[in-house]
Design a protein around this motif. Sequence first.
Motif, PDB file in Angstrom:
ATOM      1  N   SER A  62       0.193   3.073   6.273  1.00 12.96           N
ATOM      2  CA  SER A  62       0.344   1.815   7.016  1.00 12.96           C
ATOM      3  C   SER A  62       1.708   1.191   6.751  1.00 12.96           C
ATOM      4  N   VAL A  63       2.227   1.356   5.529  1.00 15.68           N
ATOM      5  CA  VAL A  63       3.581   0.873   5.237  1.00 15.68           C
ATOM      6  C   VAL A  63       4.583   1.558   6.153  1.00 15.68           C
ATOM      7  N   PHE A  64       4.436   2.881   6.295  1.00 15.36           N
ATOM      8  CA  PHE A  64       5.333   3.630   7.182  1.00 15.36           C
ATOM      9  C   PHE A  64       5.172   3.183   8.634  1.00 15.36           C
ATOM     10  N   ALA A  65       3.916   3.061   9.094  1.00 13.68           N
ATOM     11  CA  ALA A  65       3.681   2.694  10.488  1.00 13.68           C
ATOM     12  C   ALA A  65       4.246   1.321  10.800  1.00 13.68           C
ATOM     13  N   CYS A  66       4.085   0.382   9.879  1.00 14.92           N
ATOM     14  CA  CYS A  66       4.648  -0.959  10.088  1.00 14.92           C
ATOM     15  C   CYS A  66       6.170  -0.930   9.971  1.00 14.92           C
ATOM     16  N   GLY A  67       6.665  -0.131   9.038  1.00 14.52           N
ATOM     17  CA  GLY A  67       8.115  -0.030   8.873  1.00 14.52           C
ATOM     18  C   GLY A  67       8.795   0.537  10.104  1.00 14.52           C
ATOM     19  N   GLN A  68       8.124   1.469  10.767  1.00 17.23           N
ATOM     20  CA  GLN A  68       8.684   2.038  11.994  1.00 17.23           C
ATOM     21  C   GLN A  68       8.890   0.962  13.065  1.00 17.23           C
ATOM     22  N   PRO A 108     -11.974  -0.148  18.000  1.00 10.74           N
ATOM     23  CA  PRO A 108     -11.155   1.042  17.768  1.00 10.74           C
ATOM     24  C   PRO A 108      -9.910   1.119  18.649  1.00 10.74           C
ATOM     25  N   LEU A 109      -9.872   0.334  19.739  1.00  6.47           N
ATOM     26  CA  LEU A 109      -8.682   0.350  20.597  1.00  6.47           C
ATOM     27  C   LEU A 109      -7.535  -0.438  20.002  1.00  6.47           C
ATOM     28  N   THR A 110      -7.845  -1.395  19.100  1.00  5.15           N
ATOM     29  CA  THR A 110      -6.799  -2.246  18.523  1.00  5.15           C
ATOM     30  C   THR A 110      -6.849  -2.311  17.001  1.00  5.15           C
ATOM     31  N   ALA A 111      -7.899  -1.808  16.385  1.00  2.00           N
ATOM     32  CA  ALA A 111      -8.141  -1.914  14.942  1.00  2.00           C
ATOM     33  C   ALA A 111      -8.369  -3.353  14.497  1.00  2.00           C
ATOM     34  N   SER A 112      -8.649  -4.250  15.436  1.00  4.85           N
ATOM     35  CA  SER A 112      -8.808  -5.662  15.096  1.00  4.85           C
ATOM     36  C   SER A 112     -10.226  -5.942  14.596  1.00  4.85           C
ATOM     37  N   THR A 113     -10.315  -6.837  13.625  1.00  6.55           N
ATOM     38  CA  THR A 113     -11.594  -7.339  13.148  1.00  6.55           C
ATOM     39  C   THR A 113     -11.964  -8.572  13.979  1.00  6.55           C
ATOM     40  N   ASN A 114     -13.041  -9.245  13.589  1.00  2.45           N
ATOM     41  CA  ASN A 114     -13.413 -10.477  14.278  1.00  2.45           C
ATOM     42  C   ASN A 114     -12.482 -11.636  13.938  1.00  2.45           C
ATOM     43  N   ALA A 115     -11.711 -11.505  12.852  1.00  2.00           N
ATOM     44  CA  ALA A 115     -10.819 -12.590  12.416  1.00  2.00           C
ATOM     45  C   ALA A 115      -9.426 -12.370  13.000  1.00  2.00           C
ATOM     46  N   VAL A 152      -7.140  11.844   8.506  1.00  2.00           N
ATOM     47  CA  VAL A 152      -6.344  11.855   9.731  1.00  2.00           C
ATOM     48  C   VAL A 152      -6.789  10.747  10.680  1.00  2.00           C
ATOM     49  N   THR A 153      -8.082  10.411  10.666  1.00  2.00           N
ATOM     50  CA  THR A 153      -8.567   9.292  11.473  1.00  2.00           C
ATOM     51  C   THR A 153      -7.952   7.993  10.978  1.00  2.00           C
ATOM     52  N   GLY A 154      -7.921   7.810   9.660  1.00  2.00           N
ATOM     53  CA  GLY A 154      -7.321   6.602   9.096  1.00  2.00           C
ATOM     54  C   GLY A 154      -5.839   6.491   9.400  1.00  2.00           C
ATOM     55  N   PHE A 155      -5.123   7.619   9.388  1.00  2.00           N
ATOM     56  CA  PHE A 155      -3.696   7.583   9.714  1.00  2.00           C
ATOM     57  C   PHE A 155      -3.486   7.115  11.158  1.00  2.00           C
ATOM     58  N   ALA A 156      -4.314   7.615  12.081  1.00  2.00           N
ATOM     59  CA  ALA A 156      -4.201   7.190  13.477  1.00  2.00           C
ATOM     60  C   ALA A 156      -4.518   5.703  13.614  1.00  2.00           C
ATOM     61  N   GLU A 157      -5.537   5.237  12.890  1.00  2.00           N
ATOM     62  CA  GLU A 157      -5.881   3.810  12.929  1.00  2.00           C
ATOM     63  C   GLU A 157      -4.738   2.960  12.393  1.00  2.00           C
ATOM     64  N   ALA A 158      -4.016   3.468  11.389  1.00  2.00           N
ATOM     65  CA  ALA A 158      -2.886   2.724  10.831  1.00  2.00           C
ATOM     66  C   ALA A 158      -1.801   2.502  11.887  1.00  2.00           C
ATOM     67  N   ALA A 159      -1.528   3.531  12.689  1.00  7.02           N
ATOM     68  CA  ALA A 159      -0.532   3.382  13.756  1.00  7.02           C
ATOM     69  C   ALA A 159      -0.994   2.357  14.791  1.00  7.02           C
ATOM     70  N   THR A 160      -2.287   2.398  15.128  1.00  7.75           N
ATOM     71  CA  THR A 160      -2.841   1.431  16.078  1.00  7.75           C
ATOM     72  C   THR A 160      -2.767   0.023  15.508  1.00  7.75           C
ATOM     73  N   ALA A 169      -0.723  -1.156  13.261  1.00 12.50           N
ATOM     74  CA  ALA A 169       0.663  -1.628  13.171  1.00 12.50           C
ATOM     75  C   ALA A 169       1.122  -2.211  14.501  1.00 12.50           C
ATOM     76  N   ARG A 170       0.801  -1.521  15.587  1.00  9.93           N
ATOM     77  CA  ARG A 170       1.192  -2.039  16.901  1.00  9.93           C
ATOM     78  C   ARG A 170       0.465  -3.348  17.203  1.00  9.93           C
TER      79      ARG A 170
END
Length: 334
Positions: free
Chosen positions: A13-19, A266-273, A293-301, A303-304
């Motif tokens: 997630s650090v990498f995904a946000c850093g990108q 799962p489309l945004t990785a957003s919680t209720n908060a 690998v699922t978690g890595f994909a969620e990290a990219a989502t 971050a966006r």
Amino acid sequence: MLIVGAGPVGLFSVFACGQLGMRCHVVDALSEPGGQCLALYPEKPIYDIPGFPKVRARELVARLKEQAEPFSPTFHLDTLACGLRREAGKLIVRTTRDNEIYAGAIVVAAGAGAFGPNRPPLEGIENLEGKSVHYWVTDPQAFRGKHVVIAGGGDSAIDWAIVLSQICASLTLVHRRQKFRAAPASLAALSQLVDRGSVKLRTPYQLDRLGIVSGRLDHIDIVDLDGSRESLSAEILLPFFGLSSDLSALSGFGITTANNGIPIDPLTASTNAPGIFAVGDVATYPNKEKLLVTGFAEAATAARSAFAFAFPDRPYHFQHSTDRGAPSLEGSMV
């Protein structure tokens, strides 16, 4: 960005946000990054990481740290995120170190939550923790030439018995049942070591008492189901009785939890908060596969989505990593 959890998905997630040009602070309950991968099975091979037919957990964590390093994350270790307030569009997180971290958004990558070992009920064990008693192995060479007792019947106990039997003076594996809960290949390797005398097996036995001499572990008394006792020479005890996980530190964040997880879109990785996202094993939704690998994909989502929440007036321009060049925060917008 604040990332809660420094396991493999938190590090990615650090990498995904850093990108996307966002700096990260990372909070984790453990004393070093890597999460359960590093704490529980650093030498265990992992087979489902793309591009790596086989990679040991320790190496995977090292590669993920190297990947995150150009984005200069700030780590807050041995620390829990324990409180949240919102102020002037910022999320202000309080930690158990009495620090406050101001963030534009939060990504929860807490795995199963903050976790700690299930301690055996042995008098005096707390005074030996970190010296003679260890709940996970970070450096196998620290046990070279030592008399080691491992207690437990799962993968961690079996795997470390196999590894440490090659370097310690003696190794005894104690389990309260005859059967073990481990991979067949590991059990076959253990059986060979027992036959050769490299591992002494004591089943069905339980730990009963620690023999402490001059503040150090000298021996361990064990007892079987019939009350028969035996004393084992021991300088090191490794109790592998699993971990207890806890998401209660996040109770003040306004996040909905269910079954030790956090439901997300799962489309945004957003919680209720608003402004809080979740990724990795802690994030739940229908038909999810709990793979790294699922978690890595969620990290990219995440971050966006976090970028859009934190900077609603800034355009999002997708770039392939090859278009961005070498990873760096130099010239970033944030």
